[in-house]
Structures are given as C-alpha cells and as structure tokens.
Scaffold this active site. Structure first.
Site, PDB file in Angstrom:
ATOM      1  CG  ASP A 160      -1.649  -1.330   1.356  1.00  0.00           C
ATOM      2  OD1 ASP A 160      -2.417  -1.666   0.451  1.00  0.00           O
ATOM      3  OD2 ASP A 160      -1.422  -2.045   2.348  1.00  0.00           O
ATOM      4  CG  HIS A 188      -3.214  -5.212   3.358  1.00  0.00           C
ATOM      5  ND1 HIS A 188      -2.825  -4.331   2.385  1.00  0.00           N
ATOM      6  CD2 HIS A 188      -3.474  -6.368   2.716  1.00  0.00           C
ATOM      7  CE1 HIS A 188      -2.852  -4.935   1.209  1.00  0.00           C
ATOM      8  NE2 HIS A 188      -3.253  -6.172   1.383  1.00  0.00           N
TER       9      HIS A 188
END
Length: 332
Positions: A160, A188
């Site tokens: 990410d 996440h």
C-alpha cells in the site's frame, strides 16, 4: 569473507505471489547481492506437484546466491532453522463466504504454522505475514507462538505504501525514488489511511511538501485515498488475478529495510504490534510509519495528526478491533 546462507521460508510458494517472490529472493533482491540464501518452500499437498515444478525452475535458473532449496508439504520440515519467514499462504475469501468463515479457516492454518515456527525456527526469526487478513493473521500467529517476540512479527502494508508513492509520482510526473515518507495507517484493507501530510519530494530546489506541490487537497483527501485503498480490487478487475508481482516486490522491500535498515531521514510503513502510539489501542497489529536499524523497527514518534487524519486512524483501528474479536471467537 563469504557470508553464511540465510534460510528464508516462503509459505504458499506454488501460488502466484510465491512464484513471483522466490526468484527475487534467490537473486538477492531481498537480502542483498552478497547474501547467499537457502529457500524453504511450503505448500499444501494438492499443490505438491506444482511446488516441485517451482523447485525445478529455481535449479534451472542457476542463481549464484541460491545455496539450497527445500520444497515440502510438511510444516515442521519447512520451518526448521529458518531465519526469515514470509507467510504468503492463507485461505482466500471466495464468493458467498462470510468473513467469519475465512477467519476460521485462517485461524487453523496460522495456528499450525505458528506452533511449527515457535518450536523449529531459528531463535532470531523475523516473520512477515502477507496472506489476508494480514494484520489479524499476524495477531493469530503471535497468539500461538508466544515465545517469538512481538518485535519479530509484522504484516505487509508496504504494498500500500508503494502504491501511494506510485500515485504521487504519477500525479507530479516525478521519479518515484524522489518521493518519500508517505504513511499507511491501520489495516491492510479498504479502511487503511494513506497519509501524505508528512511526505516530501526531492526537487532541484530542495525537498518540498507533497501537499504544496500537488496543490489539490480535494484530490489528496479523496480520489488519492480511495485509489490506494481500492488498488487491489482494480488489479483483480484488470488482470482477473490478484496482485502478485507488486506484492512480491513489496515483501522484498519490507524485509530488506527491516534487516538492512532504512535510509537516513526516510520512514516506511509496516504492520507492527501497537504499543499505544498515536492513541492506537495496544494489542493490535496496525500499520505505522517506522524506521529500521540493526534489524529492529521503531515507530516514528511525534508526527502531528490533524482532525481529518484522526478520524481515519480511529476508523481503521475500529475495524481491526472487530477483526480481532472475530478471530478470537474462532479460537474458542
């Protein structure tokens, strides 16, 4: 003087991410061009033949740093003596499945792998959980491997982090290597918060704040965040398969920085055990900005958090607390 080989375990090694990851490790992308490795690859019995095919390809690639390959469906054999464990294997959510079903499947997988790591891995083993739900799988692993220090267990939010760097570099038309210090806070999942409030870009006139250069708060507080949050889904839509190459690359980045250290003045995002920093409930595995030195990560302290960010940090913490409760209900 030649270094001793490091034993690196990859679970789910016959899968998409595993297949992208093992050659990167064997080539020195994870631990450096002078670090020999012995790869331990684990997968489930139905994937044994495919796993053997991966082993054959590793032999055929004649990687100079690769000093041995263990390909097995036996969790004890896979975990024995490993210095680094990259937990890619997990039970994926399938259509029509409830979160609780996925969670209970992963609880049983991580329970057996955690026990094997605790009993058979090297004493200083570093563990990175990639399989989703990554933060909560890492928490389960911690639960069933009580003697592995919490400092040695982390989950992957570097993907990410890298996605956020990529979006900023594209928006500003600059090299991605010139952008630094974005932060991924939290889970996440689609509640994660990609934060650019402390991020900078190297320009000919020195370092400048990302916010100042982008000069579009509506984009930074809206589309930028949702693009990073939803990037995995967008890749599945485009490729008809989930992110493999970028996930493997991020796993290498995560371990490399953890083992070899982050550059001076730069932080990265890692899912680590919360100690209460930034008012995040302790006892969650939560993504924070960290620096690494001498094989240890440390949460970056003292960053200012505005009201917009505070809400985002709390929202993703709330989701993680719910996931934790769900996971623990599967234990009973």
């Amino acid at each position: 003087m030649a270094k001793d080989p490091v034993r690196v375990l990859v679970t789910g090694a016959a899968g998409q991410i595993g297949y992208a990851l093992v050659p990167m490790i064997a080539r020195g992308v994870m631990l450096g061009a002078d670090q020999p490795v012995i790869l331990h690859m684990l997968d489930i019995p139905p994937a044994a033949e495919a796993l053997n095919g991966v082993k054959m390809e590793l032999v055929d690639a004649a990687f100079p740093l690769l000093k041995g390959v263990v390909a097995t469906t036996d969790v004890v054999e896979a975990c024995t003596g490993v210095n680094i464990a990259v937990m890619v294997g997990g039970f994926p959510r399938k259509e029509g499945m409830e979160r609780k079903d996925v969670m209970s499947k992963n609880v049983s997988i991580y329970k057996s792998q955690a026990s094997a790591l605790e009993k058979h891995a090297a004493a200083n083993c570093k563990v990175l959980v990639v399989a989703n739900p990554a933060n909560t799988n890492a928490l389960i692993l911690k639960e069933f491997a009580p003697s592995i220090p919490e400092k040695s267990i982390s989950c992957l939010t570097r993907l990410d982090h890298n996605r956020a760097l990529g979006q900023i570099s594209e928006r500003l038309n600059v090299q991605v290597s010139d952008v630094k210090n974005v932060i991924i806070w939290g889970n996440h999942s689609s509640t994660q918060y990609p934060d650019v409030n402390h991020a900078t870009v190297k320009t000919p006139a020195g370092e400048k704040a990302v916010r100042e250069l982008v000069a579009d708060d509506a984009w930074l507080n809206g589309e930028f965040i949702t693009t990073v949050q939803q990037r995995g889904a967008a890749i599945i839509k485009a490729r008809k398969l989930s992110s493999a190459l970028s996930a493997a690359s991020a796993a290498c980045d995560h371990i490399r920085d953890w083992v070899l250290g982050t550059p001076e003045g730069t932080w990265v995002s890692m899912g680590v055990y919360s100690d209460g920093s930034y008012n995040v409930p302790s006892g969650l595995i939560y993504s924070f900005p960290v620096t690494c030195q001498n094989g240890e990560w440390k949460i970056v302290q003292g960053l200012s958090i505005d009201e917009f960010s505070r809400k985002k940090l709390d929202l993703t913490a709330e989701e993680l607390s719910e996931e934790k409760a769900l996971a623990y209900s599967c234990l009973s």
